[in-house]
Design a protein around this motif. Structure first.
Motif, short mmCIF file in Angstrom:
data_model
loop_
_atom_site.label_atom_id
_atom_site.label_comp_id
_atom_site.label_asym_id
_atom_site.label_seq_id
_atom_site.Cartn_x
_atom_site.Cartn_y
_atom_site.Cartn_z
N LEU A 156 0.83 -1.20 0.00
CA LEU A 156 0.00 0.00 0.00
C LEU A 156 0.87 1.26 0.00
N PHE A 157 1.83 1.30 0.92
CA PHE A 157 2.70 2.48 1.00
C PHE A 157 3.56 2.62 -0.25
N SER A 158 3.97 1.49 -0.83
CA SER A 158 4.78 1.56 -2.05
C SER A 158 3.99 2.15 -3.21
N PHE A 159 2.74 1.71 -3.37
CA PHE A 159 1.90 2.23 -4.45
C PHE A 159 1.64 3.72 -4.27
N LEU A 160 1.60 4.16 -3.00
CA LEU A 160 1.37 5.57 -2.74
C LEU A 160 2.65 6.39 -2.91
N GLY A 161 3.75 5.68 -3.16
CA GLY A 161 5.01 6.39 -3.38
C GLY A 161 5.68 6.82 -2.09
N GLY A 162 5.30 6.19 -0.99
CA GLY A 162 5.86 6.59 0.30
C GLY A 162 7.16 5.87 0.61
N VAL A 163 8.04 6.57 1.29
CA VAL A 163 9.32 5.99 1.70
C VAL A 163 9.11 4.86 2.70
N TYR A 188 12.39 -14.11 8.69
CA TYR A 188 11.12 -14.37 8.02
C TYR A 188 11.26 -15.46 6.96
N SER A 189 10.13 -16.02 6.57
CA SER A 189 10.11 -17.11 5.60
C SER A 189 10.59 -16.62 4.23
N ALA A 190 10.95 -17.57 3.38
CA ALA A 190 11.40 -17.23 2.03
C ALA A 190 10.31 -16.47 1.27
N SER A 191 9.04 -16.88 1.50
CA SER A 191 7.93 -16.22 0.82
C SER A 191 7.80 -14.76 1.27
N ASP A 192 7.89 -14.52 2.57
CA ASP A 192 7.78 -13.15 3.07
C ASP A 192 8.96 -12.30 2.60
N ARG A 193 10.15 -12.90 2.55
CA ARG A 193 11.32 -12.16 2.08
C ARG A 193 11.18 -11.82 0.60
N GLU A 194 10.56 -12.73 -0.16
CA GLU A 194 10.33 -12.45 -1.58
C GLU A 194 9.38 -11.27 -1.75
N HIS A 195 8.32 -11.25 -0.94
CA HIS A 195 7.41 -10.10 -0.96
C HIS A 195 8.16 -8.83 -0.59
N GLY A 196 9.04 -8.94 0.41
CA GLY A 196 9.81 -7.79 0.83
C GLY A 196 10.65 -7.23 -0.30
N LYS A 197 11.25 -8.11 -1.11
CA LYS A 197 12.05 -7.67 -2.24
C LYS A 197 11.19 -6.92 -3.26
N TYR A 198 9.99 -7.49 -3.56
CA TYR A 198 9.10 -6.82 -4.52
C TYR A 198 8.64 -5.47 -3.99
N ILE A 199 8.31 -5.41 -2.69
CA ILE A 199 7.87 -4.15 -2.08
C ILE A 199 8.98 -3.12 -2.14
N ILE A 201 11.59 -2.91 -4.24
CA ILE A 201 11.82 -2.46 -5.62
C ILE A 201 10.66 -1.57 -6.08
N LEU A 202 9.44 -2.03 -5.80
CA LEU A 202 8.25 -1.27 -6.21
C LEU A 202 8.24 0.11 -5.54
N GLY A 203 8.62 0.14 -4.25
CA GLY A 203 8.64 1.41 -3.53
C GLY A 203 9.61 2.40 -4.15
N ILE A 204 10.78 1.92 -4.53
CA ILE A 204 11.78 2.80 -5.14
C ILE A 204 11.29 3.32 -6.49
N LEU A 205 10.79 2.39 -7.34
CA LEU A 205 10.34 2.78 -8.67
C LEU A 205 9.19 3.77 -8.61
N LEU A 206 8.20 3.49 -7.76
CA LEU A 206 7.04 4.38 -7.70
C LEU A 206 7.37 5.70 -7.01
N SER A 207 8.31 5.67 -6.07
CA SER A 207 8.73 6.93 -5.46
C SER A 207 9.38 7.83 -6.51
N LEU A 208 10.23 7.22 -7.33
CA LEU A 208 10.86 7.99 -8.41
C LEU A 208 9.83 8.49 -9.41
N PHE A 209 8.83 7.62 -9.69
CA PHE A 209 7.78 8.02 -10.63
C PHE A 209 7.01 9.24 -10.11
N TRP A 210 6.60 9.18 -8.83
CA TRP A 210 5.81 10.28 -8.27
C TRP A 210 6.64 11.56 -8.16
#
Length: 219
Positions: A156-163, A188-199, A201-210
């Protein structure tokens, strides 16, 4: 960046306790590092000790050595324990639980629990203690429960472009915990860490976009 050779051995809420323990380690010629993870801002405005987090970090091979030294010191204090000390009211099962969770109870209660059990006719052998410690380490080695709420908040915070989303993602994918034997593993589990990686990367990209979008609109 190279991974630190020092891992958290003990945490303190008071700086004076940290420094006292550091002096003890100096006397024993044990190398250590000090770390201050206290909150920079105390929201309670009362300088609450709960906002303080001072840590002593040791090399992994020194964990067992220091624990043995602390147990020896605790054994020397056994004759001075008050008769109304709360552990004397514990059942055998509760005392055995202390032996299985020394990381929660500390050295003094651990040694006293063994002493009380011995006085009640329950003598723990070195092999039994080693087995208890092994099972505890295996238990703590399991990943933390699914961080579903943090994952949702991170996206949610990543989509909003928040740090904040970037920090949540970084925490999920990289946070580690130190086991009683000094091993440092992912919390944390491998699955949670994978989500963390996506979050992350997504946070950085969308922050730059905004940022670019706002600059474009204001330009």
């Amino acid at each position: 960046m190279a991974e630190s050779l020092f891992f958290t051995f003990k945490s303190f809420s008071k700086e004076e306790d940290l420094l006292e323990f550091a002096e003890f380690l100096k006397e024993q010629n044990v190398e250590f590092e000090l770390e201050n993870n206290s909150l920079l801002f105390d929201p309670s405005f009362v300088n609450n000790d709960l906002s303080k987090d001072y840590r002593i970090k040791l090399r992994k091979p020194d964990f067992e050595k220091v624990n043995s030294l602390l147990n020896e010191i605790s054994e020397q204090q056994m004759d001075d324990v008050d008769e109304d000390y709360y552990l004397f009211t514990f059942s055998n099962e509760e005392l055995l639980e202390i032996l299985s969770q020394q990381d929660k109870w500390g050295n003094f209660d651990y040694v006293l629990a063994r002493k009380i059990l011995a006085e009640r006719g329950i003598n723990m052998t070195r092999e039994q203690i080693d087995d208890i410690n092994k099972r505890r380490t295996e238990e703590l080695s399991q990943p933390e429960e699914s961080q579903r709420n943090w994952i949702i908040a991170g996206y949610l915070f990543s989509f909003l472009g928040g740090v904040i989303g970037i920090f949540i993602g970084r925490h999920l994918m990289s946070h580690k915990k130190t086991l009683p034997d000094g091993s440092n593993i992912f919390a944390y589990s491998a699955s949670d860490r994978e989500h963390g990686k996506y979050i992350f990367i997504l946070g950085i990209l969308l922050s730059l976009f905004w940022i670019a979008f706002r600059l474009y609109r204001n330009g």
